[in-house]
Design a protein around this motif. Sequence first.
Motif, PDB file in Angstrom:
ATOM      1  N   PRO A  42       0.790  -1.316   0.051  1.00 22.54           N
ATOM      2  CA  PRO A  42       0.042   0.082  -0.023  1.00 22.54           C
ATOM      3  C   PRO A  42       1.064   1.494  -0.087  1.00 22.54           C
ATOM      4  O   PRO A  42       0.383   2.361  -0.454  1.00 22.54           O
ATOM      5  CB  PRO A  42      -1.012  -0.133   1.289  1.00 22.54           C
ATOM      6  CG  PRO A  42      -0.779  -1.497   1.705  1.00 22.54           C
ATOM      7  CD  PRO A  42       0.619  -1.909   1.062  1.00 22.54           C
ATOM      8  N   VAL A  43       2.128   1.391   0.610  1.00 24.51           N
ATOM      9  CA  VAL A  43       2.856   2.467   0.548  1.00 24.51           C
ATOM     10  C   VAL A  43       3.429   2.701  -0.731  1.00 24.51           C
ATOM     11  O   VAL A  43       3.358   3.833  -1.240  1.00 24.51           O
ATOM     12  CB  VAL A  43       4.128   2.352   1.550  1.00 24.51           C
ATOM     13  CG1 VAL A  43       5.007   3.382   1.599  1.00 24.51           C
ATOM     14  CG2 VAL A  43       3.662   1.898   3.089  1.00 24.51           C
ATOM     15  N   ALA A  44       3.596   1.456  -1.726  1.00 22.89           N
ATOM     16  CA  ALA A  44       4.277   1.820  -2.922  1.00 22.89           C
ATOM     17  C   ALA A  44       3.239   2.210  -3.773  1.00 22.89           C
ATOM     18  O   ALA A  44       3.375   3.159  -4.525  1.00 22.89           O
ATOM     19  CB  ALA A  44       5.082   0.604  -3.404  1.00 22.89           C
ATOM     20  N   MET A  45       1.904   1.814  -3.636  1.00 25.00           N
ATOM     21  CA  MET A  45       0.685   1.951  -4.293  1.00 25.00           C
ATOM     22  C   MET A  45       0.348   3.615  -4.245  1.00 25.00           C
ATOM     23  O   MET A  45       0.143   4.488  -4.971  1.00 25.00           O
ATOM     24  CB  MET A  45      -0.427   1.109  -4.094  1.00 25.00           C
ATOM     25  CG  MET A  45      -1.590   1.403  -4.810  1.00 25.00           C
ATOM     26  SD  MET A  45      -2.997   0.495  -4.675  1.00 25.00           S
ATOM     27  CE  MET A  45      -2.385  -1.313  -4.578  1.00 25.00           C
ATOM     28  N   GLU A  46       0.394   4.070  -2.920  1.00 25.11           N
ATOM     29  CA  GLU A  46       0.203   5.645  -2.679  1.00 25.11           C
ATOM     30  C   GLU A  46       1.118   6.206  -3.324  1.00 25.11           C
ATOM     31  O   GLU A  46       1.092   7.443  -3.579  1.00 25.11           O
ATOM     32  CB  GLU A  46      -0.042   5.372  -0.930  1.00 25.11           C
ATOM     33  CG  GLU A  46      -0.019   6.904  -0.502  1.00 25.11           C
ATOM     34  CD  GLU A  46      -1.639   7.628  -0.583  1.00 25.11           C
ATOM     35  OE1 GLU A  46      -1.758   8.820  -0.581  1.00 25.11           O
ATOM     36  OE2 GLU A  46      -2.471   6.767  -0.994  1.00 25.11           O
ATOM     37  N   SER A  47       2.472   5.852  -2.998  1.00 27.99           N
ATOM     38  CA  SER A  47       3.502   6.733  -3.537  1.00 27.99           C
ATOM     39  C   SER A  47       3.383   6.849  -5.097  1.00 27.99           C
ATOM     40  O   SER A  47       3.749   7.733  -5.568  1.00 27.99           O
ATOM     41  CB  SER A  47       4.892   6.091  -3.306  1.00 27.99           C
ATOM     42  OG  SER A  47       5.094   5.994  -1.828  1.00 27.99           O
ATOM     43  N   ALA A  48       2.960   5.487  -5.909  1.00 30.35           N
ATOM     44  CA  ALA A  48       2.732   5.708  -7.290  1.00 30.35           C
ATOM     45  C   ALA A  48       1.579   6.688  -7.439  1.00 30.35           C
ATOM     46  O   ALA A  48       1.769   7.210  -8.651  1.00 30.35           O
ATOM     47  CB  ALA A  48       2.693   4.340  -7.696  1.00 30.35           C
ATOM     48  N   LEU A  49       0.452   6.773  -6.934  1.00 35.03           N
ATOM     49  CA  LEU A  49      -0.541   7.520  -7.231  1.00 35.03           C
ATOM     50  C   LEU A  49      -0.431   8.926  -6.766  1.00 35.03           C
ATOM     51  O   LEU A  49      -0.836   9.770  -7.517  1.00 35.03           O
ATOM     52  CB  LEU A  49      -1.961   7.004  -6.341  1.00 35.03           C
ATOM     53  CG  LEU A  49      -2.342   5.528  -6.701  1.00 35.03           C
ATOM     54  CD1 LEU A  49      -3.212   4.829  -5.790  1.00 35.03           C
ATOM     55  CD2 LEU A  49      -3.065   5.597  -8.276  1.00 35.03           C
ATOM     56  N   PHE A  50       0.137   9.091  -5.630  1.00 34.84           N
ATOM     57  CA  PHE A  50       0.012  10.548  -5.159  1.00 34.84           C
ATOM     58  C   PHE A  50       1.295  11.375  -4.974  1.00 34.84           C
ATOM     59  O   PHE A  50       1.230  12.550  -4.539  1.00 34.84           O
ATOM     60  CB  PHE A  50      -1.077  10.826  -4.016  1.00 34.84           C
ATOM     61  CG  PHE A  50      -2.344  10.261  -4.464  1.00 34.84           C
ATOM     62  CD1 PHE A  50      -3.163  10.803  -5.377  1.00 34.84           C
ATOM     63  CD2 PHE A  50      -2.813   9.045  -3.700  1.00 34.84           C
ATOM     64  CE1 PHE A  50      -4.288  10.333  -5.629  1.00 34.84           C
ATOM     65  CE2 PHE A  50      -4.126   8.667  -3.992  1.00 34.84           C
ATOM     66  CZ  PHE A  50      -5.098   9.176  -4.916  1.00 34.84           C
ATOM     67  N   GLY A  51       2.561  10.841  -4.936  1.00 36.19           N
ATOM     68  CA  GLY A  51       3.679  11.451  -4.862  1.00 36.19           C
ATOM     69  C   GLY A  51       4.339  11.102  -3.333  1.00 36.19           C
ATOM     70  O   GLY A  51       3.932  10.399  -2.530  1.00 36.19           O
ATOM     71  N   PRO A  52       5.720  11.739  -3.404  1.00 36.30           N
ATOM     72  CA  PRO A  52       6.411  11.246  -2.248  1.00 36.30           C
ATOM     73  C   PRO A  52       6.065  11.602  -0.916  1.00 36.30           C
ATOM     74  O   PRO A  52       5.897  11.105   0.065  1.00 36.30           O
ATOM     75  CB  PRO A  52       7.715  12.112  -2.381  1.00 36.30           C
ATOM     76  CG  PRO A  52       7.357  13.206  -3.655  1.00 36.30           C
ATOM     77  CD  PRO A  52       6.282  12.801  -4.254  1.00 36.30           C
ATOM     78  N   VAL A  53       5.101  12.981  -0.712  1.00 41.31           N
ATOM     79  CA  VAL A  53       4.881  13.244   0.525  1.00 41.31           C
ATOM     80  C   VAL A  53       3.560  12.729   1.244  1.00 41.31           C
ATOM     81  O   VAL A  53       3.741  12.209   2.171  1.00 41.31           O
ATOM     82  CB  VAL A  53       4.189  14.820   0.408  1.00 41.31           C
ATOM     83  CG1 VAL A  53       3.589  15.458   1.849  1.00 41.31           C
ATOM     84  CG2 VAL A  53       5.391  15.791   0.103  1.00 41.31           C
ATOM     85  N   LEU A  54       2.616  12.118   0.210  1.00 42.50           N
ATOM     86  CA  LEU A  54       1.574  11.485   0.857  1.00 42.50           C
ATOM     87  C   LEU A  54       2.046   9.800   0.838  1.00 42.50           C
ATOM     88  O   LEU A  54       1.524   9.276   1.657  1.00 42.50           O
ATOM     89  CB  LEU A  54       0.309  11.215  -0.191  1.00 42.50           C
ATOM     90  CG  LEU A  54      -0.445  12.942   0.013  1.00 42.50           C
ATOM     91  CD1 LEU A  54      -1.494  12.763  -1.143  1.00 42.50           C
ATOM     92  CD2 LEU A  54      -0.774  12.957   1.274  1.00 42.50           C
ATOM     93  N   GLY A  55       3.162   9.304   0.083  1.00 40.91           N
ATOM     94  CA  GLY A  55       3.574   8.106   0.032  1.00 40.91           C
ATOM     95  C   GLY A  55       4.163   8.008   1.539  1.00 40.91           C
ATOM     96  O   GLY A  55       4.219   6.960   2.100  1.00 40.91           O
ATOM     97  N   GLY A  56       5.132   8.997   1.902  1.00 38.54           N
ATOM     98  CA  GLY A  56       5.750   9.144   2.848  1.00 38.54           C
ATOM     99  C   GLY A  56       4.847   9.109   4.172  1.00 38.54           C
ATOM    100  O   GLY A  56       5.178   8.627   5.124  1.00 38.54           O
ATOM    101  N   ILE A  57       3.918   9.725   4.172  1.00 42.91           N
ATOM    102  CA  ILE A  57       2.835  10.017   5.162  1.00 42.91           C
ATOM    103  C   ILE A  57       2.182   8.496   5.525  1.00 42.91           C
ATOM    104  O   ILE A  57       2.183   8.220   6.706  1.00 42.91           O
ATOM    105  CB  ILE A  57       1.747  10.873   4.932  1.00 42.91           C
ATOM    106  CG1 ILE A  57       2.415  12.320   4.965  1.00 42.91           C
ATOM    107  CG2 ILE A  57       0.597  10.762   6.011  1.00 42.91           C
ATOM    108  CD1 ILE A  57       1.499  13.549   4.614  1.00 42.91           C
ATOM    109  N   TYR A  95       6.350   7.623  -9.225  1.00 42.54           N
ATOM    110  CA  TYR A  95       5.160   8.655  -9.288  1.00 42.54           C
ATOM    111  C   TYR A  95       5.215   9.236 -10.820  1.00 42.54           C
ATOM    112  O   TYR A  95       6.516   9.650 -11.216  1.00 42.54           O
ATOM    113  CB  TYR A  95       5.553   9.587  -8.241  1.00 42.54           C
ATOM    114  CG  TYR A  95       4.374  10.723  -8.394  1.00 42.54           C
ATOM    115  CD1 TYR A  95       2.917  10.373  -8.286  1.00 42.54           C
ATOM    116  CD2 TYR A  95       4.833  12.059  -8.331  1.00 42.54           C
ATOM    117  CE1 TYR A  95       2.131  11.528  -8.228  1.00 42.54           C
ATOM    118  CE2 TYR A  95       3.905  12.973  -8.211  1.00 42.54           C
ATOM    119  CZ  TYR A  95       2.553  12.798  -8.131  1.00 42.54           C
ATOM    120  OH  TYR A  95       1.789  13.824  -8.162  1.00 42.54           O
ATOM    121  N   LYS A  96       4.243   9.315 -11.310  1.00 44.49           N
ATOM    122  CA  LYS A  96       4.063   9.869 -12.736  1.00 44.49           C
ATOM    123  C   LYS A  96       4.897   9.209 -13.729  1.00 44.49           C
ATOM    124  O   LYS A  96       5.373   9.903 -14.717  1.00 44.49           O
ATOM    125  CB  LYS A  96       4.462  11.377 -12.735  1.00 44.49           C
ATOM    126  CG  LYS A  96       3.289  12.355 -11.929  1.00 44.49           C
ATOM    127  CD  LYS A  96       3.364  13.675 -12.126  1.00 44.49           C
ATOM    128  CE  LYS A  96       2.328  14.504 -11.340  1.00 44.49           C
ATOM    129  NZ  LYS A  96       2.586  16.019 -11.651  1.00 44.49           N
TER     130      LYS A  96
END
Length: 174
Positions: A42-57, A95-96
């Motif tokens: 899920p961390v990788a998926m969030e990072s791919a979807l919304f970028g470094p800040v939200l992935g890190g959060i 991401y992107k």
Amino acid sequence: MSKLKNVRVLTTTSMMIAIAIILGFFKIPITDVIEIRFSQIPVAMESALFGPVLGGIVGALADIGGYIVKPTGPYFPGFTISGFVSGLIFALVLYKKEISFKRVLFAQILYTLIVGLGLNTLWLSMLYGNTFWVFLMMRFIKELIMIPINTALMMVVLKPVSITSFYKQSVSIQ
């Protein structure tokens, strides 16, 4: 952080945190030292979807939430930092960008070197008092074995997600 004003982004991020916490409780033991864990997905998926800040959060809050729900030892903030850094790593590579085997493998190798062998080994040596090199030698083979396994797991999940309209819309949210 205008992305958090978007309801879809906020709910997706919240769900990824919850999924990461729940998946953190599941593991498949291979040997006494090697186990397959799923909380990175899920961390990788969030990072791919919304970028470094939200992935890190998501990575950081999944660590904190997992500890609150089911503590398995003393809380150590270093592992929360590792969670945040893992989100950054996956976002910088995914991401992107098109999700490909080479890209996911590269992200997993970076994650293993920086977080698995670097930061987590440092945190364990600080937490339990052994030298860094003792923990590094114990963890090295395990981390190398996990690279192809984690890469395959991430490809199984990220590749189908990357071809959905949700992924394409998420990448365009500013």
